[in-house]
Each structure stands twice: as structure tokens, then as C-alpha cells.
Motif scaffolding. Structure first.
Motif, PDB file in Angstrom:
ATOM      1  N   ASP A 114      -0.836  -2.229 -10.567  1.00  0.00           N
ATOM      2  CA  ASP A 114      -1.067  -0.841 -10.701  1.00  0.00           C
ATOM      3  C   ASP A 114       0.431  -0.099 -10.791  1.00  0.00           C
ATOM      4  O   ASP A 114       1.122  -0.160  -9.861  1.00  0.00           O
ATOM      5  CB  ASP A 114      -1.744  -0.292  -9.476  1.00  0.00           C
ATOM      6  CG  ASP A 114      -2.196   1.321  -9.685  1.00  0.00           C
ATOM      7  OD1 ASP A 114      -1.475   1.845 -10.582  1.00  0.00           O
ATOM      8  OD2 ASP A 114      -2.741   1.824  -8.778  1.00  0.00           O
ATOM      9  N   LYS A 118       3.745   7.707  -6.991  1.00  0.00           N
ATOM     10  CA  LYS A 118       3.612   9.035  -6.491  1.00  0.00           C
ATOM     11  C   LYS A 118       4.701   9.904  -6.711  1.00  0.00           C
ATOM     12  O   LYS A 118       5.820   9.493  -6.874  1.00  0.00           O
ATOM     13  CB  LYS A 118       3.544   8.904  -4.928  1.00  0.00           C
ATOM     14  CG  LYS A 118       2.319   8.002  -4.487  1.00  0.00           C
ATOM     15  CD  LYS A 118       2.424   7.666  -2.988  1.00  0.00           C
ATOM     16  CE  LYS A 118       1.738   8.855  -2.370  1.00  0.00           C
ATOM     17  NZ  LYS A 118       1.456   8.522  -1.030  1.00  0.00           N
ATOM     18  N   ARG A 143       4.932   3.816  -4.712  1.00  0.00           N
ATOM     19  CA  ARG A 143       3.712   3.187  -5.232  1.00  0.00           C
ATOM     20  C   ARG A 143       2.417   3.680  -4.357  1.00  0.00           C
ATOM     21  O   ARG A 143       1.258   3.134  -5.034  1.00  0.00           O
ATOM     22  CB  ARG A 143       3.865   1.830  -5.660  1.00  0.00           C
ATOM     23  CG  ARG A 143       5.068   1.645  -6.630  1.00  0.00           C
ATOM     24  CD  ARG A 143       5.021   0.179  -7.163  1.00  0.00           C
ATOM     25  NE  ARG A 143       6.120  -0.050  -8.029  1.00  0.00           N
ATOM     26  CZ  ARG A 143       6.284   0.429  -9.209  1.00  0.00           C
ATOM     27  NH1 ARG A 143       4.800   0.875  -9.641  1.00  0.00           N
ATOM     28  NH2 ARG A 143       7.204   0.081 -10.206  1.00  0.00           N
ATOM     29  N   GLY A 144       2.516   3.878  -3.304  1.00  0.00           N
ATOM     30  CA  GLY A 144       1.489   4.273  -2.453  1.00  0.00           C
ATOM     31  C   GLY A 144       0.769   3.184  -1.885  1.00  0.00           C
ATOM     32  O   GLY A 144      -0.617   3.344  -1.169  1.00  0.00           O
ATOM     33  N   TRP A 145       1.381   1.863  -1.616  1.00  0.00           N
ATOM     34  CA  TRP A 145       0.858   0.802  -0.975  1.00  0.00           C
ATOM     35  C   TRP A 145       0.923   0.706   0.520  1.00  0.00           C
ATOM     36  O   TRP A 145       0.296   0.197   1.172  1.00  0.00           O
ATOM     37  CB  TRP A 145       1.426  -0.407  -1.483  1.00  0.00           C
ATOM     38  CG  TRP A 145       1.743  -0.783  -2.941  1.00  0.00           C
ATOM     39  CD1 TRP A 145       0.878   0.024  -3.815  1.00  0.00           C
ATOM     40  CD2 TRP A 145       2.473  -1.675  -3.477  1.00  0.00           C
ATOM     41  NE1 TRP A 145       1.330  -0.530  -5.134  1.00  0.00           N
ATOM     42  CE2 TRP A 145       2.307  -1.460  -4.867  1.00  0.00           C
ATOM     43  CE3 TRP A 145       3.694  -2.506  -2.997  1.00  0.00           C
ATOM     44  CZ2 TRP A 145       3.244  -2.191  -5.796  1.00  0.00           C
ATOM     45  CZ3 TRP A 145       4.366  -3.180  -4.014  1.00  0.00           C
ATOM     46  CH2 TRP A 145       3.936  -3.002  -5.324  1.00  0.00           C
ATOM     47  N   ALA A 167      -4.520  -3.839   2.761  1.00  0.00           N
ATOM     48  CA  ALA A 167      -4.383  -2.477   1.974  1.00  0.00           C
ATOM     49  C   ALA A 167      -3.315  -2.600   1.218  1.00  0.00           C
ATOM     50  O   ALA A 167      -3.257  -1.947   0.071  1.00  0.00           O
ATOM     51  CB  ALA A 167      -4.050  -1.563   3.095  1.00  0.00           C
ATOM     52  N   ASN A 170      -4.360  -4.613  -2.152  1.00  0.00           N
ATOM     53  CA  ASN A 170      -5.171  -4.085  -2.862  1.00  0.00           C
ATOM     54  C   ASN A 170      -4.438  -2.880  -3.587  1.00  0.00           C
ATOM     55  O   ASN A 170      -4.697  -2.582  -4.769  1.00  0.00           O
ATOM     56  CB  ASN A 170      -6.469  -3.337  -1.991  1.00  0.00           C
ATOM     57  CG  ASN A 170      -7.468  -4.357  -1.501  1.00  0.00           C
ATOM     58  OD1 ASN A 170      -7.610  -5.244  -2.241  1.00  0.00           O
ATOM     59  ND2 ASN A 170      -8.075  -4.058  -0.423  1.00  0.00           N
ATOM     60  N   GLY A 171      -3.565  -2.163  -3.125  1.00  0.00           N
ATOM     61  CA  GLY A 171      -2.596  -1.119  -3.730  1.00  0.00           C
ATOM     62  C   GLY A 171      -1.952  -1.432  -4.900  1.00  0.00           C
ATOM     63  O   GLY A 171      -1.878  -1.098  -5.824  1.00  0.00           O
ATOM     64  N   GLU A 176      -9.590  -1.207  -5.478  1.00  0.00           N
ATOM     65  CA  GLU A 176     -10.357  -0.097  -4.558  1.00  0.00           C
ATOM     66  C   GLU A 176     -11.839  -0.675  -4.293  1.00  0.00           C
ATOM     67  O   GLU A 176     -12.411  -1.047  -5.466  1.00  0.00           O
ATOM     68  CB  GLU A 176     -10.157   0.964  -4.672  1.00  0.00           C
ATOM     69  CG  GLU A 176     -10.830   1.706  -6.136  1.00  0.00           C
ATOM     70  CD  GLU A 176     -10.707   3.129  -6.253  1.00  0.00           C
ATOM     71  OE1 GLU A 176     -10.188   3.843  -5.277  1.00  0.00           O
ATOM     72  OE2 GLU A 176     -10.914   3.425  -7.284  1.00  0.00           O
ATOM     73  N   HIS A 204     -10.814  -2.080   2.565  1.00  0.00           N
ATOM     74  CA  HIS A 204      -9.885  -2.800   2.166  1.00  0.00           C
ATOM     75  C   HIS A 204     -10.316  -4.242   2.330  1.00  0.00           C
ATOM     76  O   HIS A 204      -9.947  -5.401   1.404  1.00  0.00           O
ATOM     77  CB  HIS A 204      -8.512  -2.648   2.805  1.00  0.00           C
ATOM     78  CG  HIS A 204      -7.970  -1.237   2.374  1.00  0.00           C
ATOM     79  ND1 HIS A 204      -7.295  -1.317   1.002  1.00  0.00           N
ATOM     80  CD2 HIS A 204      -7.540  -0.078   2.932  1.00  0.00           C
ATOM     81  CE1 HIS A 204      -6.972   0.009   1.120  1.00  0.00           C
ATOM     82  NE2 HIS A 204      -6.996   0.545   1.803  1.00  0.00           N
TER      83      HIS A 204
END
Length: 225
Positions: A114, A118, A143-145, A167, A170-171, A176, A204
């Protein structure tokens, strides 16, 4: 290997539970287990089979240890690093900082992660600019992970928990859970008595432990029936 439905992509499970049926979401992950997690994801994408090796490149990894091929494979891509003195410390719990650094290095060679960034993120009050993992933690946060704790800390030297690791991965994979699908198919999915729907990491863990096909073209991931 299943061929995804038209418009769907295959999301293989990358974490498993324990023989007693639990997941142990607050359990630790060894450095060897973390290497195997990332190695399995990358080797699947590269179409490479992982085999044990005589010499994984670190003095404390025995010949043909179960994780030796995983460590050797990741080392070829500069995804892992030792702990100094030519040691890898395979049985030591991996810290939040170490796992984050491994995740960022993995992302840089993995095709299809991904790419979203952000616009802003909260700085962690316990990560000094000179900290060895500061740049990796900053990128993962951007990156919001990863997220810190309510007091604004990241606690990089703490062992990462299994649910926290799910988590992060997945990020970076852009995966998701489709919670509506999960709620209506719990009988056919892998579930765990110690990971209840009320637990913050429930989604998650379900995403990480259940192989599924998913339509990721919309705003939210949709699992195939």
C-alpha cells in the motif's frame, strides 16, 4: 493454489494459531518467527521455495535450523540485520522497533504494498532523532502502519505483540478485514477463543489467519463468498 475470482485477488494467511487452538494475541514473536513471516510473503511473490541452509550467515544460527533459509533469503534483500558480533539472536523476542524496521525494509522490495501516505502523523515523544530505528518508525507512522500509546510514546524496545504485528503487516500489504463477511461466516472461518470480536485486534487477526479472496477495488476490502 486457488485462482482468484475475476476482479478478486488471493490473500493468503500469513500467521497461524497454536496447537491448542489459541492465537495468543498478546504473545511475543521471536526474531526467527518474524523472519519466517516476511520470508514467506516475499518468497510467495517471487515464486521461490525456501529450504534450510548450512550457513545462514550468522554464527548463532545452527546449520539447517528450521528458520535458516528464511534468514538467508531475507539477508539477500537486506531486509534483516543482526544484533552485532555476527549474531542474529533468533530466539530473542523481536522488539517493536526491530519489527518496524524489518517491515519497512520488506516494503521496499515487495511489489504491491500500500503506497498511501498520511498527510500528517503524531510524533512519538520517546523516539529521539538519533535513535537507530527513528527513520523506519517515522516512515511506518507516515504510512499509517503503526500507532503509539495514549501517552504519546512508541516504546520501541518493548517486544511486539502478535496482534500488533498483524496490524503492521496488514497495513503494509493494504489488507483490511471484511467484518460483515466475517460476522456472517464465523462457522467456516478460523477463529480463536482468545481473540473475541470485542478485542481491538480482532479484525487484524482474522485477516492474517484466514486465506481468502478479496475485491480491493473499492474503498473497503470485500471478501468473496
Amino acid at each position: 493454489e486457488t485462482i482468484p475470482k475475476l476482479g478478486y485477488e488471493n490473500h493468503p494467511a500469513y500467521m497461524v494459531g497454536y496447537p491448542d487452538g489459541t492465537f495468543q494475541p498478546k504473545g511475543e514473536i521471536t526474531r526467527a518467527e518474524a523472519a519466517a513471516l516476511f520470508s514467506n510473503l516475499l518468497s510467495q511473490q517471487k515464486g521461490v521455495d525456501i529450504h534450510t541452509v548450512e550457513n545462514a550467515g550468522f554464527s548463532d544460527i545452527p546449520a539447517n535450523a528450521w528458520y535458516s533459509g528464511h534468514v538467508w533469503f531475507l539477508d539477500q534483500y537486506d531486509i534483516i540485520s543482526g544484533v552485532g558480533d555476527n549474531k542474529f539472536a533468533p530466539e530473542e523476542p523481536i522488539t517493536r522497533a526491530e519489527f518496524t524496521a524489518m517491515a519497512v525494509k520488506f516494503f521496499n522490495v515487495y511489489d504491491g504494498g500500500d503506497e498511501d501516505l498520511k498527510e500528517e502523523y503524531a510524533q512519538f515523544n520517546d523516539i529521539a532523532p538519533g535513535y537507530w530505528a527513528a527513520k523506519f518508525i517515522e516512515e511506518a507512522a507516515l504510512r499509517g502502519w503503526i500507532s503509539g500509546y495514549e501517552d504519546g510514546s512508541f516504546r520501541g524496545e518493548n517486544s511486539i505483540l502478535r496482534a500488533e504485528a498483524a496490524a503492521v503487516v496488514n497495513g503494509l500489504l493494504g489488507r483490511e478485514v471484511d467484518i460483515n463477511y466475517v460476522n456472517s461466516h464465523t462457522g467456516s472461518l478460523i477463529t480463536f477463543p482468545d481473540v473475541l470480536p470485542s478485542y481491538w485486534g480482532y479484525g487484524h487477526v482474522m485477516e492474517a489467519t484466514n486465506t481468502h479472496e478479496a475485491d480491493c477495488t473499492g474503498e473497503n476490502e470485500v471478501w468473496a463468498a
